[in-house]
Design an enzyme around this catalytic site. Structure first.
Site, PDB file in Angstrom:
ATOM      1  N   ASN A 156       0.852  -1.183   0.000  1.00 31.19           N
ATOM      2  CA  ASN A 156       0.000   0.000   0.000  1.00 31.19           C
ATOM      3  C   ASN A 156       0.891   1.238   0.000  1.00 31.19           C
ATOM      4  O   ASN A 156       2.107   1.134   0.156  1.00 31.19           O
ATOM      5  CB  ASN A 156      -0.953  -0.017   1.203  1.00 31.19           C
ATOM      6  CG  ASN A 156      -0.215  -0.081   2.517  1.00 31.19           C
ATOM      7  OD1 ASN A 156       0.477   0.853   2.906  1.00 31.19           O
ATOM      8  ND2 ASN A 156      -0.354  -1.208   3.228  1.00 31.19           N
ATOM      9  N   ASP A 189      -4.334  -6.536   4.950  1.00 32.36           N
ATOM     10  CA  ASP A 189      -5.420  -7.379   5.460  1.00 32.36           C
ATOM     11  C   ASP A 189      -5.412  -8.763   4.819  1.00 32.36           C
ATOM     12  O   ASP A 189      -5.943  -9.719   5.387  1.00 32.36           O
ATOM     13  CB  ASP A 189      -6.775  -6.715   5.187  1.00 32.36           C
ATOM     14  CG  ASP A 189      -6.952  -5.432   5.989  1.00 32.36           C
ATOM     15  OD1 ASP A 189      -6.476  -5.377   7.140  1.00 32.36           O
ATOM     16  OD2 ASP A 189      -7.550  -4.481   5.460  1.00 32.36           O
ATOM     17  N   LYS A 248      10.553 -16.689 -10.125  1.00 33.02           N
ATOM     18  CA  LYS A 248       9.729 -15.705 -10.818  1.00 33.02           C
ATOM     19  C   LYS A 248       8.735 -16.393 -11.740  1.00 33.02           C
ATOM     20  O   LYS A 248       9.090 -17.266 -12.533  1.00 33.02           O
ATOM     21  CB  LYS A 248      10.615 -14.759 -11.626  1.00 33.02           C
ATOM     22  CG  LYS A 248       9.829 -13.730 -12.413  1.00 33.02           C
ATOM     23  CD  LYS A 248      10.731 -12.877 -13.293  1.00 33.02           C
ATOM     24  CE  LYS A 248       9.889 -11.962 -14.178  1.00 33.02           C
ATOM     25  NZ  LYS A 248      10.727 -11.148 -15.082  1.00 33.02           N
ATOM     26  N   PHE A 257      -5.184   3.438  14.593  1.00 33.08           N
ATOM     27  CA  PHE A 257      -5.399   4.382  13.503  1.00 33.08           C
ATOM     28  C   PHE A 257      -6.403   3.779  12.528  1.00 33.08           C
ATOM     29  O   PHE A 257      -6.469   2.556  12.361  1.00 33.08           O
ATOM     30  CB  PHE A 257      -4.090   4.666  12.757  1.00 33.08           C
ATOM     31  CG  PHE A 257      -3.311   5.830  13.304  1.00 33.08           C
ATOM     32  CD1 PHE A 257      -3.160   6.996  12.566  1.00 33.08           C
ATOM     33  CD2 PHE A 257      -2.723   5.751  14.555  1.00 33.08           C
ATOM     34  CE1 PHE A 257      -2.444   8.068  13.067  1.00 33.08           C
ATOM     35  CE2 PHE A 257      -1.996   6.811  15.065  1.00 33.08           C
ATOM     36  CZ  PHE A 257      -1.866   7.979  14.310  1.00 33.08           C
ATOM     37  N   LYS A 312     -14.614   0.758  15.142  1.00 32.21           N
ATOM     38  CA  LYS A 312     -13.290   0.153  15.348  1.00 32.21           C
ATOM     39  C   LYS A 312     -12.819   0.369  16.778  1.00 32.21           C
ATOM     40  O   LYS A 312     -12.222  -0.529  17.385  1.00 32.21           O
ATOM     41  CB  LYS A 312     -12.296   0.760  14.356  1.00 32.21           C
ATOM     42  CG  LYS A 312     -10.934   0.087  14.343  1.00 32.21           C
ATOM     43  CD  LYS A 312     -10.077   0.604  13.187  1.00 32.21           C
ATOM     44  CE  LYS A 312      -8.756  -0.138  13.099  1.00 32.21           C
ATOM     45  NZ  LYS A 312      -7.939   0.322  11.949  1.00 32.21           N
ATOM     46  N   LYS A 325     -12.406  -3.295  18.772  1.00 33.27           N
ATOM     47  CA  LYS A 325     -11.024  -3.729  19.010  1.00 33.27           C
ATOM     48  C   LYS A 325     -10.518  -3.341  20.401  1.00 33.27           C
ATOM     49  O   LYS A 325      -9.329  -3.447  20.684  1.00 33.27           O
ATOM     50  CB  LYS A 325     -10.115  -3.186  17.907  1.00 33.27           C
ATOM     51  CG  LYS A 325     -10.611  -3.645  16.538  1.00 33.27           C
ATOM     52  CD  LYS A 325      -9.576  -3.653  15.465  1.00 33.27           C
ATOM     53  CE  LYS A 325     -10.169  -4.274  14.187  1.00 33.27           C
ATOM     54  NZ  LYS A 325      -9.206  -4.311  13.075  1.00 33.27           N
TER      55      LYS A 325
END
Length: 401
Positions: A209, A278, A288, A322, A336, A340
């Site tokens: 990301n 995730d 490869k 976060f 959240k 959590k």
């Protein structure tokens, strides 16, 4: 707050060197032990005997003038210091420090010390705003050096603007405030995660990301500056380790999971700002993969939810998460926070201009399990990190005022 502190005052060659004499006197009056190092240019403005009389300590002017043959002078002074203050800090010395140049007593001591270094720049207004000088100051700031910004007013060169050395009384006050802040999290063990993770398909391809780790590194830097013992578990990023921070490098979500859980029991404040994948490919290849005709489907499997597990295992820790969202930001953040078992959460709307990945600023919403809510407008990630760390310290002490 400066009583008994061992301060090395570095005086470089600018007209503002005359103010350094008054600064020496103010530091001594505050109870500090002061040793002065002067550059050759500084001696053109003020004589070393002035500082010797004010500090009642020897003044250092030459790397090779070894006053005690049993010690290496610049190493001894570097180790002696609780902090080093460079005032005035000229463009020349700032450039040398950025480039790692050590060609006199002051610069060799600056490179050898592990003490915090404060710089009070003083120069012509156009010199101060020159791209090279701004770049050098930004680099030193990233490395953990502290700046006492110059004041605005009439300069010796005749210009009016920013570049005048801050007044001695103000510099002393800043140092006292900095010492006070260092008590805020003194000895507190802080665990922070930062950056992205990479989940490989084969040796040359992976899922990741856009996280750069800037937010997590800013948090680590701010926590360390407040006296905390910081462990930073970092995904692959191109950032320098903040001063005083222990850094552990990982690549995958699984590696981050194991490192975080290993250090979690001993931690008191935990901030999970990393952007952890995730999902990861169910099957990976050691060689490869070659292109073949047609489409290729990658089957993904869930990675372990690190934050969820930390919430379930929480005992004495103050846990902050976060959330990067693009819609229904507050609603998803509250979900959240509760699901959590967090103490607080920082929610970023990454669709807003100036917020999210790859930029130096952020816009955030702070929520706590006790119902406290604060909006942090557009600000630098360093400023936001400072606000978050201070809020966390306040909450941990039970100060909800």
């Amino acid at each position: 707050m400066l009583k008994g502190k061992r301060i090395v005052l570095g005086v470089s060659g600018g007209i503002a060197a005359y103010k350094a004499a008054a600064l020496t006197s103010k530091l001594v009056q505050s109870g500090a032990h002061v040793k002065v190092i002067m550059t050759e240019s500084a001696q053109k403005f003020v004589a070393p005997t002035t500082f010797q009389a004010l500090s009642r300590q020897p003044v250092y002017t030459d790397t090779f003038d070894e006053q005690d043959p049993s010690q290496i002078q610049h190493i001894d002074v570097a180790d002696w210091a609780d902090l080093i203050l460079l005032a005035p800090a000229t463009a020349n010395v700032i450039g040398k420090l950025t480039g790692g140049i050590a060609d006199d007593m002051l610069t060799t001591t600056l490179l050898a010390t592990e003490a915090p270094v404060y710089l009070a720049p003083a120069m012509n207004v156009h010199m101060y705003s020159h791209p090279a000088v701004m770049h050098n100051m930004k680099q030193l700031d990233d490395w953990g050096f502290k700046f006492i910004e110059p004041g605005e007013g009439y300069l010796a060169c005749g210009y009016v603007g920013k570049g005048r050395l801050e007044e001695p009384e103000t510099i002393v006050k800043v140092l006292e405030e900095e010492q006070k802040k260092k008590q805020l999290l003194k000895g507190v063990k802080v665990l922070i995660t930062a950056g992205p993770t990479r989940e490989k398909i084969d040796p040359v391809r992976f899922f990741t990301n856009p996280s750069t780790g800037k937010m997590g590194y800013a948090l680590a830097r701010q926590a360390s500056s407040l006296g905390a013992e910081v462990t930073l578990v970092s995904g692959p990023v191109g950032l320098s380790t903040p001063a005083g921070v222990r850094r552990i490098d990982v690549t995958t979500a699984e590696e981050m999971y194991h490192q975080v859980l290993e250090h979690y029991p001993a931690s008191e404040l935990v901030i999970k700002s990393a952007a952890v994948a995730d999902y990861r490919p169910r099957v990976t290849y050691d060689q490869k993969m070659k292109k073949t005709p047609g489409e290729y489907v990658v089957e993904m499997e869930r990675t372990r939810d690190i934050l969820m597990e930390l919430g379930e295992r929480k005992e004495h820790q103050y846990l902050i998460g976060f959330a990067a969202e693009t819609q229904d930001v507050e609603e998803y953040g509250r979900q959240k926070l509760k699901s959590k078992n967090l103490d607080a959460i920082v929610i970023n709307n990454v669709s807003e201009e100036g917020a999210g990945f790859g930029v130096d600023t952020n816009v955030s919403l702070w929520l706590t399990k006790d119902g406290e809510q604060k909006s942090f407008p557009l600000m630098s990630k360093d400023d936001l990190a400072k606000r978050i760390i201070e809020e966390a310290a306040r909450q941990m002490k039970g100060d909800y005022a």
